[in-house]
Design an enzyme around this catalytic site. Sequence first.
Site, PDB file in Angstrom:
ATOM      1  N   HIS A   1      79.151  -2.585  84.797  1.00 28.09           N
ATOM      2  CA  HIS A   1      78.461  -2.648  83.498  1.00 28.09           C
ATOM      3  C   HIS A   1      77.411  -3.763  83.411  1.00 28.09           C
ATOM      4  O   HIS A   1      76.301  -3.546  82.939  1.00 28.09           O
ATOM      5  CB  HIS A   1      79.460  -2.845  82.358  1.00 28.09           C
ATOM      6  CG  HIS A   1      80.640  -1.923  82.407  1.00 28.09           C
ATOM      7  ND1 HIS A   1      80.528  -0.613  82.795  1.00 28.09           N
ATOM      8  CD2 HIS A   1      81.953  -2.109  82.116  1.00 28.09           C
ATOM      9  CE1 HIS A   1      81.730  -0.036  82.739  1.00 28.09           C
ATOM     10  NE2 HIS A   1      82.607  -0.929  82.330  1.00 28.09           N
TER      11      HIS A   1
ATOM     12  N   ARG B   1     100.188  16.831  87.208  1.00 27.44           N
ATOM     13  CA  ARG B   1     101.417  17.184  87.915  1.00 27.44           C
ATOM     14  C   ARG B   1     102.478  17.744  86.966  1.00 27.44           C
ATOM     15  O   ARG B   1     103.112  18.738  87.244  1.00 27.44           O
ATOM     16  CB  ARG B   1     101.959  15.937  88.604  1.00 27.44           C
ATOM     17  CG  ARG B   1     103.188  16.196  89.447  1.00 27.44           C
ATOM     18  CD  ARG B   1     103.855  14.886  89.774  1.00 27.44           C
ATOM     19  NE  ARG B   1     103.038  14.120  90.695  1.00 27.44           N
ATOM     20  CZ  ARG B   1     103.217  14.097  92.022  1.00 27.44           C
ATOM     21  NH1 ARG B   1     104.173  14.796  92.558  1.00 27.44           N
ATOM     22  NH2 ARG B   1     102.449  13.367  92.792  1.00 27.44           N
TER      23      ARG B   1
ATOM     24  N   ASP C   1      79.341   5.207  84.698  1.00 25.41           N
ATOM     25  CA  ASP C   1      79.457   3.838  84.227  1.00 25.41           C
ATOM     26  C   ASP C   1      79.268   4.010  82.737  1.00 25.41           C
ATOM     27  O   ASP C   1      78.147   4.259  82.273  1.00 25.41           O
ATOM     28  CB  ASP C   1      78.348   2.961  84.818  1.00 25.41           C
ATOM     29  CG  ASP C   1      78.490   1.523  84.356  1.00 25.41           C
ATOM     30  OD1 ASP C   1      78.679   1.305  83.146  1.00 25.41           O
ATOM     31  OD2 ASP C   1      78.424   0.616  85.194  1.00 25.41           O
ATOM     32  N   HIS C   2      80.346   3.935  81.981  1.00 24.31           N
ATOM     33  CA  HIS C   2      80.216   4.387  80.586  1.00 24.31           C
ATOM     34  C   HIS C   2      79.264   3.518  79.772  1.00 24.31           C
ATOM     35  O   HIS C   2      78.780   3.943  78.735  1.00 24.31           O
ATOM     36  CB  HIS C   2      81.590   4.547  79.912  1.00 24.31           C
ATOM     37  CG  HIS C   2      82.211   3.271  79.447  1.00 24.31           C
ATOM     38  ND1 HIS C   2      82.827   2.395  80.302  1.00 24.31           N
ATOM     39  CD2 HIS C   2      82.306   2.721  78.226  1.00 24.31           C
ATOM     40  CE1 HIS C   2      83.271   1.357  79.606  1.00 24.31           C
ATOM     41  NE2 HIS C   2      82.973   1.534  78.339  1.00 24.31           N
TER      42      HIS C   2
HETATM   43  C1  BG6 Z   1      86.053  -0.800  81.192  1.00 23.75           C
HETATM   44  C2  BG6 Z   1      86.900  -1.914  81.728  1.00 23.75           C
HETATM   45  O1  BG6 Z   1      85.195  -0.333  82.186  1.00 23.75           O
HETATM   46  O2  BG6 Z   1      85.305  -1.254  80.086  1.00 23.75           O
HETATM   47  C3  BG6 Z   1      87.789  -2.481  80.650  1.00 23.75           C
HETATM   48  O3  BG6 Z   1      87.692  -1.448  82.803  1.00 23.75           O
HETATM   49  C4  BG6 Z   1      86.990  -2.845  79.424  1.00 23.75           C
HETATM   50  O4  BG6 Z   1      88.500  -3.615  81.138  1.00 23.75           O
HETATM   51  C5  BG6 Z   1      86.083  -1.701  78.991  1.00 23.75           C
HETATM   52  O5  BG6 Z   1      87.897  -3.168  78.380  1.00 23.75           O
HETATM   53  C6  BG6 Z   1      85.143  -2.124  77.877  1.00 23.75           C
HETATM   54  O6  BG6 Z   1      84.454  -1.017  77.380  1.00 23.75           O
HETATM   55  P1  BG6 Z   1      83.927  -0.944  75.881  1.00 23.75           P
HETATM   56  O7  BG6 Z   1      83.141   0.315  75.821  1.00 23.75           O
HETATM   57  O8  BG6 Z   1      85.149  -0.922  75.023  1.00 23.75           O
HETATM   58  O9  BG6 Z   1      83.124  -2.188  75.663  1.00 23.75           O
END
Ligand code: BG6
Length: 494
Positions: A244, A46, A181-182
Amino acid sequence: LQTPSAVFFIFGATGDLARRKLFPAIYSLYREGKLAEDFAVIGVARRPRTNEEFREDLHQSIIEFCRYKIGAEEDWNRFAEHFEYKSLDINNVAGFQELKEQTEVIETKYGIPGNRFFFLALAPELFGSVSLNLRAGGMMDGTGWNRLVIEKPFGYDLESARKLNAEINEVFKEDEIYRIDHYLGKEMVQNIEVIRFANAFFEPLWNNQHISNIQITLSETVGVEERGGYYDHSGALRDMGQNHMLQMLAMIAMEPPSRLLPEDIHDEKVKVLRSLRAYMTPEEVDKNVVRAQYGEGESKGKTLPGYRQEDKVDPASNTETYFAARLFVDNFRWSGVPFYIRTGKRLPVKTTEIIVEFKRTPTNVYLGQRHNLEPNLLVIRVNPMEGIYIKINAKKPGSDSEIQPLAMDFCQSCMIGINSPEAYESLIEDAAQGDSTYFTRWDEVSAAWSFIDHIADAWAQNPTDVKSYPAGSWGPDETHLLLQQDGYHWWPVN
Ligand code: BG6
């Protein structure tokens, strides 16, 4: 293999996710030669910003968060000139029509064949209206493919997730949607598949005949930081459990897919999620799931505030910052094998580890009283350290009969020269290649929510029954009882 030539649209380009993860990932891909030379990025948000100001933000983000250092000025300029900015109000179609014109100009400039990649680094409430306006503004009428990449949280429960999905589906088909989902982008989570299916000494043992239990720990030292507003509404079960934790469990427990194609892997994962034994009553939930919130505590001589004192958190909040659960995958392979999972904020270390504990060998000559034989363990270290280690029993050197546990440790992240790509790098690259293996398909998301919803519903009937643990500790004592009832204990993590 380079990614196909495309325009990347980053909605939420002035936000945290773009700055910390997306820009650095794009730069790393560029530096590794994985990004097509004829790419372009249009940052959308924005706030008004000129292209120059936007490129300055980009520069800062790379300096601060990228694993590659910026090279010569000339190289930098060549990269940065591919970035443009567009200020728009996402509720206003006119802005999207302007965006379309800007896109066509940039596509012509770089000879990009109309491939468009929409990355929504925005609050999920906005996914639906952005999708509709992309279509209304003509952004979907290009001559190439359109792909949508979205971040969690995908809904708050099954019902809201369904609604969100229906909104997106108005515009994008399932195979055009990439839900991030990283954790699935992490090197060692992707490695689970290889460790399991490419090793003769694991797969034959990968079942209830030989494995006694599996433990998944995802611990964090941070509190809620500046995300109190979001987190207080979400809690650990929704923030980490639904996504996760269950995704890692699915990777560990799934059957070997018949082919290593995205659809086959999703099919196997969803079967695991559907086989999770549902806890339907508050009594079952109580017996198998523990929730807790951190109170004031101490770490390394520093006092840490309790959760209720954190910024933007309700001072009377009952939101859980920790949960642990004893789960069962009720299928042929895993019948009777407990999966213990735990995650929390403000725990003593930042680590993610999956520990597979094997059954003890049948009574044997070494089971005399002098020996306290430990079971074999396979430990998969996901982060921050990446590696695998196996614990076996061996003779103590120099002694005729003494046995000691011995660790065969492979530390991938310690090896000089190995600099694992960040999760977002491999995910962006995969999505640009059209490979959805490490993204979550809708049926996985919905199966995970239906499982989680039962627990959340039971908790909601008794909202104040939240245990407490001091910040900087390993959680409440009740978490040990989950394992003790089966005769096991949490293995220490590293
Ligand atoms: C995220 C959560 O998906 O994953 C966070 O929303 C969390 O709360 C994070 O801190 C942790 O990711 P990583 O890769 O740092 O272990």
